[in-house]
Motif scaffolding. Structure first.
Motif, PDB file in Angstrom:
ATOM      1  N   GLY A 126      -8.280   9.369   3.271  1.00  0.00           N
ATOM      2  CA  GLY A 126      -7.492  10.200   2.370  1.00  0.00           C
ATOM      3  C   GLY A 126      -7.068   9.438   1.138  1.00  0.00           C
ATOM      4  O   GLY A 126      -6.573   8.301   1.241  1.00  0.00           O
ATOM      5  N   LYS A 127      -7.267  10.024  -0.032  1.00  0.00           N
ATOM      6  CA  LYS A 127      -7.024   9.338  -1.300  1.00  0.00           C
ATOM      7  C   LYS A 127      -5.596   8.846  -1.433  1.00  0.00           C
ATOM      8  O   LYS A 127      -5.347   7.739  -1.892  1.00  0.00           O
ATOM      9  N   ASN A 128      -4.639   9.657  -1.033  1.00  0.00           N
ATOM     10  CA  ASN A 128      -3.230   9.307  -1.211  1.00  0.00           C
ATOM     11  C   ASN A 128      -2.616   8.697   0.040  1.00  0.00           C
ATOM     12  O   ASN A 128      -1.390   8.533   0.118  1.00  0.00           O
ATOM     13  N   SER A 129      -3.445   8.375   1.017  1.00  0.00           N
ATOM     14  CA  SER A 129      -2.940   7.810   2.268  1.00  0.00           C
ATOM     15  C   SER A 129      -3.103   6.302   2.268  1.00  0.00           C
ATOM     16  O   SER A 129      -3.882   5.738   1.498  1.00  0.00           O
ATOM     17  N   TYR A 130      -2.378   5.667   3.154  1.00  0.00           N
ATOM     18  CA  TYR A 130      -2.548   4.241   3.401  1.00  0.00           C
ATOM     19  C   TYR A 130      -3.196   4.081   4.768  1.00  0.00           C
ATOM     20  O   TYR A 130      -2.796   4.735   5.730  1.00  0.00           O
TER      21      TYR A 130
END
Length: 889
Positions: free
Chosen positions: A429-433
């Motif tokens: 996910g792009k906005n996940s860590y």
């Protein structure tokens, strides 16, 4: 005045111009007419006198001016000064005419004329000397060349003559006749050397030999040429295969750090076990930064990215084969090893210790036993492991990096994982860590192989997205392989429900499939022939990663609990959890599952018990892993299955726990009763007592009749015993509860559950912020809210450490680090990295302290929730906030 010893008369120099000139001219004329002289002097008698005296210079005195006029000429210059009378007269005549022309304008000067004449003579002399010298040099060169030619001709004739004797032999009939008749008669001079005719005939006779020599030379030349071409081609091929890209150099540097970690971890583990096997060692201690730690679970992982930041700041390059600029190392790879030896090292020490033991002395009259303390000197081995950071290294060795490089090194560490190299988005996910739980490179203590992938923590069913604009080149059962435009290849492994096919063009963020669990990902550099694929360290190219490797650097969990979590249990114990859960539900003691597993751990380790080995070498084993046969009235190890053993053991413990609860006894009584039998509970009830170690010891003494056996368990030794009574085990409660965490407060319990959480987004969003901020205080506020501490007014909700310090101070719940206060579990600890005691920089939750070290759980520690350990007297600790509701009591 000029004096001459050979003539007693005096010569007076008058000032009259005509007389002066006559005297001067006549002296010169007489000198040049003398056939015996080769050179003229102003005073020959003066020269003779000076020559006899050995002087090198001549001095003329002018009486008129009454001072010395030094006109010095070296003897060798005077000897070369003669140019002939006529020339001299001509020069003098011209000078006289010039001086007469000048007379009308001023006084005639013999000195001026003399100087002009001297300059002209000097120039003529120099040019003549140069010409003579040049002719002499040419003559010498010509003679040298002629000599060389003569020597060469003589040498050539001698070689030809020698070759004739060697190669023109008696079996060469015609050639031998020519040599004997023609060459020896007309081909030699009076000295017997070959003349021109002899040389020509010799060459003709030796042509076959010359052809042979030419062949040899040609063949040798061809061989040398072929070898040269081969070497050139091979060098070209080797160069093709060994071209190192910047990505390859970066990967090589990172891999070296992981390899050094694995080697050191293995060394530490092996040396500890070797010391344990040495009978001379009474005890072996394992200390990490002078704190007791578990040697079997110890693993250390360096922050390899920091090494790469260091290379970037100091060299602006990652090639570790280059020369080091440090005076202590040759290559950069040597420098990295030196830094690693500083940040992770170990030593072994051997020392003598005095230990105290409690022994029993029997009174011969009464037959009673009396306990006495006896001391003994024993050998103790200590394995001391130390770890530090590269920042610590640079503080101790400041010359290893200059100020400009240090100014670059410090801020670059705050960058988000090599931003100048990132080209892939997070596949989860792009906005996940994403949390990396297994790293690329060497892992743990395994030095035999390198892992070319890293593993991201994921739950089954998590969506996997394309990390870039890429083309699918292969789809397998659980894997997708795709190529990116930047000559990289990505492998996504451990997938299900794959939604792409070979040849499909993917855009960044497009769904690929779902995970079957943790996601394995590998990034390779895609290179054309003759280069093979170069494995790359993926973390340098994927954004938003947090690292949480499996490691154990000696953190402490307070043991002694009954229902807490197990402390580092082995897999051989954990595999029985499902059977234990079922048995606890069956006998209504749910919540005590970990206590039952701790009993299995201590009784058998979860493994079958070997009873004996028959004559064929086959082992006879028992699966009574809880040693519960006797609870059924059977002989020991009679139970044949682990399931039956767990069922019987849980039933017996549940019965004892019920009796303990009915009589309001300490629940530890039920644990000791599992070892002694339920008769121990009745004995306590009859004596109106409760459980304590002393009561367990007295009961065992009574049952054994005071008989003892040697017992060197660490638990017993810690309590000062090297023995136990023959009946049961009076240390049983401590043996079981050492594997179970003590029941902690809600603040610590909730903080432990958050360990490893990255980025802190859920905490600062809970706080009401849309963008990331420094979130250590926000994390503490979030945990306090989950534990109910905010409602109870035990912690202030704040994003500022300094505001929390003021709040605790105003409420009388703040203790400075200088007050010799020993923090307790659940306290907050505040930090000032400059040691100024403000507490403004950071905050954590105290998990453990033994008066020497402090162990914390901290948010925003490397952008994740992490566990850290400090010495209690560390200057960075400012003070402590007390969160207990009863304040300091």
């Amino acid at each position: 005045m000029n004096l001459n010893k050979n003539n007693s008369s005096k010569v007076k120099v008058v000032s009259d111009k005509s007389k002066n000139y006559q005297r001067y001219h006549l002296n010169k004329k007489r000198a040049y007419n003398d056939s015996e002289r080769k050179i003229a002097y102003r005073s020959s008698r003066e020269y003779s006198r000076l020559k006899r005296e050995g002087n090198e210079k001549v001095t003329f005195l002018s009486k008129k001016k009454n001072k010395k006029n030094l006109i010095s000429l070296k003897k060798k210059d005077r000897l070369n000064e003669y140019v002939g009378y006529e020339g001299y007269k001509k020069n003098l005549y011209h000078s006289q005419i010039i001086d007469k022309n000048v007379t009308n304008r001023g006084t005639f000067s013999i000195r001026e004329t003399s100087n002009k004449r001297n300059r002209m003579l000097s120039n003529y002399k120099v040019s003549k000397i140069n010409r003579v010298s040049e002719l002499s040099n040419k003559s010498k060169k010509i003679n040298t060349i002629l000599n060389k030619k003569e020597k060469l001709a003589s040498y050539t004739r001698a070689k030809l003559d020698k070759s004739l004797k060697k190669h023109v032999k008696s079996n060469h009939v015609y050639r031998n006749m020519i040599k004997d008749s023609l060459i020896d008669t007309i081909g030699r001079n009076e000295n017997g050397d070959l003349n021109l005719v002899g040389i020509i005939l010799a060459i003709l006779l030796l042509i076959p030999v010359l052809f042979l020599l030419i062949k040899i030379v040609l063949i040798t030349s061809v061989v040398i040429a072929v070898i040269s071409v081969f070497i050139a081609v091979w060098s070209f091929i080797v160069a093709l295969f060994t071209v190192k890209t910047e990505e390859m150099a970066l990967e090589e540097a990172y891999r070296l750090v992981t390899q050094l970690d694995a080697q050191k971890n293995k060394e530490v583990y092996d040396i500890y076990n070797q010391l344990k096997l040495n009978d001379e060692n009474y005890e072996v201690y394992f200390l990490l930064n002078d704190v007791r730690a578990s040697p079997s679970n110890f693993l250390f992982n360096s922050n390899a990215d920091t090494y790469l930041y260091f290379l970037n700041a100091k060299y602006e390059d990652y090639n570790i084969d280059n020369r080091s600029r440090s005076s202590k190392y040759n290559r950069i790879s040597d420098e990295m090893r030196g830094i690693h030896n500083y940040t992770f090292n170990w030593v072994v020490e051997s020392e003598q210790q005095e230990i105290s033991q409690v022994i029993l002395i029997e009174d011969p009259e009464t037959g009673e036993f009396e306990e006495q303390i006896q001391t003994e000197i024993v050998q103790v081995a200590v394995v001391r492991v130390y770890w530090a950071s590269i920042d610590d290294y640079l503080k101790e060795y400041p010359d290893e990096i200059n100020e400009e490089e240090l100014d670059k090194f410090e801020p670059i560490q705050d960058l988000d994982r090599f931003e100048n190299k990132v080209f892939l988005e997070n596949p989860l996910g792009k906005n996940s860590y994403a949390t990396v739980i297994e790293k690329y490179g060497y892992r743990d203590r395994n030095v035999s192989g390198i892992f070319n992938e890293m593993i991201l923590s994921a739950d089954e069913g998590d969506v996997v997205y394309a990390s870039s604009n890429e083309t699918v080149v292969d789809v397998r059962e659980n894997m997708v392989i795709s190529n990116t435009p930047l000559s990289k290849q990505i492998r996504y492994v451990n997938l299900k429900n794959i939604q792409v096919k070979v040849g499909q063009q993917l855009t960044q963020g497009q769904q690929i499939g779902q995970t079957m669990g943790n996601l394995e990902i590998r990034v390779q550099e895609r290179r054309s022939w003759p280069h093979s694929d170069a494995i790359l360290y993926p973390a340098a190219y994927i954004d938003n990663l947090v690292f949480s490797y499996p490691e154990d650097t000696g953190f402490h969990d307070s043991s002694g609990g009954l229902t807490g979590n197990l402390i580092n249990p082995p897999d051989s114990v954990l595999k029985w959890r499902e059977l234990v859960i079922k048995a606890c539900e069956k006998y209504d003691i749910s919540g005590y599952e970990n206590l039952i597993l701790a009993i299995i751990w201590e009784e058998s380790g979860g493994n079958p018990i070997v009873l004996n080995i028959d004559e064929n070498g086959e082992s006879q084993v028992s699966w009574d892993i809880m040693q519960s046969s006797e609870s059924l009235g059977l002989p020991p190890n009679s139970i044949e299955s682990a399931e039956e053993s767990i069922d019987a053991g849980v039933k017996y413990f549940a019965q004892g726990l019920r009796i303990v609860e009915e009589n309001n006894l300490d629940k530890q009584t039920a644990i000791q009763a599992y070892n002694y039998g339920h008769g121990f509970i009745s004995w306590l009830i009859d004596g109106d007592s409760d459980y304590s170690f002393d009561m367990a010891r007295i009961f065992s003494r009574e049952k054994s009749g005071g008989r003892t056996v040697t017992y060197r368990n660490p638990i017993a030794q810690k309590m000062g015993f090297s023995w136990k009574y023959e009946y049961g085990n009076m240390f049983y409660v401590d043996l079981i509860t050492q594997h179970i965490m003590a029941n902690s407060g809600e603040l610590v319990r909730i903080a432990k559950e958050e360990l490893g959480y990255p980025n802190g987004d859920k905490y600062w969003r809970w706080f009401g912020l849309a963008n990331r901020v420094e979130w250590c205080a926000i994390f503490v506020s979030w945990v306090a809210d989950q534990a109910g501490y905010l409602i109870q007014d035990r912690i202030l909700k704040s994003a500022s450490c300094i505001e929390m310090v003021r709040w605790f101070t105003e409420n009388g719940k703040y203790k400075l680090s200088t007050e010799a206060y020993v923090p307790m579990e659940g306290d907050l600890v505040f930090f000032d990295w400059n040691g100024n005691g403000t507490g403004k920089d950071h905050v954590g939750i105290v998990e453990y302290s033994d008066g020497r070290i402090i162990q914390t759980i901290e948010g925003n520690s490397g952008n994740a929730v992490r566990r850290q350990t400090y010495l209690l007297d560390s200057p960075v600790i400012s003070g402590y906030g007390i969160t207990r509701s009863n304040n300091l009591d």
